[in-house]
Design a protein around this motif. Structure first.
Motif, mmCIF file in Angstrom:
data_model
loop_
_atom_site.group_PDB
_atom_site.id
_atom_site.type_symbol
_atom_site.label_atom_id
_atom_site.label_comp_id
_atom_site.label_asym_id
_atom_site.label_seq_id
_atom_site.Cartn_x
_atom_site.Cartn_y
_atom_site.Cartn_z
ATOM 1 N N HIS A 3 -41.420 8.275 -10.011
ATOM 2 C CA HIS A 3 -40.466 9.144 -9.319
ATOM 3 C C HIS A 3 -41.046 9.664 -7.998
ATOM 4 O O HIS A 3 -40.306 9.827 -7.021
ATOM 5 N N LEU A 4 -42.346 9.892 -7.955
ATOM 6 C CA LEU A 4 -42.972 10.319 -6.699
ATOM 7 C C LEU A 4 -42.834 9.240 -5.628
ATOM 8 O O LEU A 4 -42.589 9.549 -4.457
ATOM 9 N N ARG A 5 -43.000 8.000 -6.013
ATOM 10 C CA ARG A 5 -42.849 6.898 -5.035
ATOM 11 C C ARG A 5 -41.427 6.866 -4.481
ATOM 12 O O ARG A 5 -41.221 6.651 -3.282
ATOM 13 N N GLN A 6 -40.431 7.082 -5.364
ATOM 14 C CA GLN A 6 -39.040 7.085 -4.912
ATOM 15 C C GLN A 6 -38.778 8.244 -3.947
ATOM 16 O O GLN A 6 -38.142 8.079 -2.910
ATOM 17 N N LEU A 7 -39.314 9.405 -4.290
ATOM 18 C CA LEU A 7 -39.117 10.592 -3.445
ATOM 19 C C LEU A 7 -39.828 10.446 -2.104
ATOM 20 O O LEU A 7 -39.301 10.850 -1.060
ATOM 21 N N GLU A 8 -41.008 9.861 -2.126
ATOM 22 C CA GLU A 8 -41.752 9.684 -0.876
ATOM 23 C C GLU A 8 -41.062 8.661 0.023
ATOM 24 O O GLU A 8 -40.966 8.846 1.245
ATOM 25 N N SER A 9 -40.538 7.606 -0.571
ATOM 26 C CA SER A 9 -39.823 6.588 0.213
ATOM 27 C C SER A 9 -38.564 7.168 0.853
ATOM 28 O O SER A 9 -38.145 6.733 1.928
ATOM 29 N N ALA A 10 -37.970 8.167 0.192
ATOM 30 C CA ALA A 10 -36.745 8.789 0.703
ATOM 31 C C ALA A 10 -37.035 9.901 1.706
ATOM 32 O O ALA A 10 -36.112 10.511 2.245
ATOM 33 N N GLY A 11 -38.322 10.175 1.967
ATOM 34 C CA GLY A 11 -38.668 11.216 2.933
ATOM 35 C C GLY A 11 -38.548 12.622 2.383
ATOM 36 O O GLY A 11 -38.417 13.583 3.155
ATOM 37 N N LEU A 12 -38.636 12.773 1.055
ATOM 38 C CA LEU A 12 -38.511 14.081 0.429
ATOM 39 C C LEU A 12 -39.848 14.620 -0.066
ATOM 40 O O LEU A 12 -39.953 15.798 -0.402
ATOM 41 N N VAL A 13 -40.842 13.768 -0.102
ATOM 42 C CA VAL A 13 -42.213 14.130 -0.495
ATOM 43 C C VAL A 13 -43.153 13.528 0.540
ATOM 44 O O VAL A 13 -42.909 12.415 1.036
ATOM 45 N N GLU A 14 -44.203 14.268 0.888
ATOM 46 C CA GLU A 14 -45.142 13.782 1.894
ATOM 47 C C GLU A 14 -46.578 13.918 1.406
ATOM 48 O O GLU A 14 -46.903 14.784 0.593
ATOM 49 N N LEU A 15 -47.441 13.050 1.930
ATOM 50 C CA LEU A 15 -48.856 13.065 1.586
ATOM 51 C C LEU A 15 -49.553 14.209 2.317
ATOM 52 O O LEU A 15 -49.377 14.390 3.517
ATOM 53 N N VAL A 16 -50.337 14.987 1.580
ATOM 54 C CA VAL A 16 -51.117 16.076 2.162
ATOM 55 C C VAL A 16 -52.553 15.614 2.399
ATOM 56 O O VAL A 16 -53.105 15.800 3.479
ATOM 57 N N GLU A 17 -53.163 15.003 1.386
ATOM 58 C CA GLU A 17 -54.518 14.498 1.528
ATOM 59 C C GLU A 17 -54.832 13.525 0.394
ATOM 60 O O GLU A 17 -54.103 13.454 -0.609
ATOM 61 N N GLU A 18 -55.908 12.801 0.572
ATOM 62 C CA GLU A 18 -56.417 11.910 -0.472
ATOM 63 C C GLU A 18 -57.822 12.365 -0.854
ATOM 64 O O GLU A 18 -58.644 12.637 0.019
ATOM 65 N N ARG A 19 -58.076 12.447 -2.153
ATOM 66 C CA ARG A 19 -59.368 12.900 -2.648
ATOM 67 C C ARG A 19 -60.012 11.822 -3.494
ATOM 68 O O ARG A 19 -59.351 11.193 -4.325
#
Length: 201
Positions: A54-70
């Motif tokens: 679901h995160l992948r779907q939301l990110e593809s739709a521009g509703l979730v964004e990457l903050v950082e990678e750890r």
């Protein structure tokens, strides 16, 4: 880190369909603060694989964004967040089913008020996109207040007084002669406050 926007108007039909899913709405609410798929899975008691999908779907739709990678051992953990604190679906997504105010409609009906407000969301969303593309600020004004009436008669007197006052101000400032004139839409409306939101005076 730049804060997410206060409100995002969803004007893409695909994004709206992506968002309007019970699980994804839960995930968006949980992502008011940055978190990983593992963290969200723990909060919502869901399998991490399901959350990841679901995160992948939301990110593809521009509703979730990457903050950082750890880095975590041999793996990279992605920290993401919702792109806004709140979302509004653009009524234009309904196409011809969008309720445009009837010029001959009953100005005292709730239906007419809702259609006027929906038109406002649609038009402001369009103007915001244009202003953002030009890196300009959209000139708007909002007056949001409460008023209590002792009777229906007092409410009717207020409506008449307000209408007369607004018409007087419009007549004083309306300018059809300037070559640089720009038209604005002025909307005034009132409705009873929901009982839970009434404040003690």
């Amino acid at each position: 880190m730049v804060s997410p926007q206060r409100l995002q108007v969803v004007s893409d039909q695909g994004a709206a369909l992506t968002m309007l899913n019970a699980v994804r709405l839960q995930i968006l609410q949980a992502l008011a603060e940055p978190a990983s798929a593992t963290g969200i899975a723990g909060q919502l008691a869901m399998p991490r694989q399901r959350v990841n999908y679901h995160l992948r779907q939301l990110e593809s739709a521009g509703l979730v964004e990457l903050v950082e990678e750890r880095r975590k051992g041999n793996c990279t953990e992605r920290i993401v967040r919702a792109t806004a604190r709140g979302y509004v679906v653009d009524p234009a997504m309904l196409g011809q089913l969008d309720a445009d105010p009837d010029p001959a409609g009953d100005r005292l009906s709730a239906t007419f008020l809702v259609s006027v407000l929906a038109r406002g969301v649609r038009e402001i969303a369009q103007q915001r996109r244009r202003a953002a593309a030009q890196k300009k600020q959209l000139p708007t004004l909002t007056i949001d207040t409460e008023i209590a009436f002792g009777s229906a008669t007092a409410q009717a007197r207020f409506a008449a007084d307000l209408t007369n006052a607004v018409n007087e101000v419009i007549a004083r400032h309306h300018d059809e002669t300037s070559p640089r004139r720009r038209r604005f839409r002025l909307v005034l409306g009132s409705y009873p406050m929901p009982a839970a939101e009434k404040t003690e005076q």
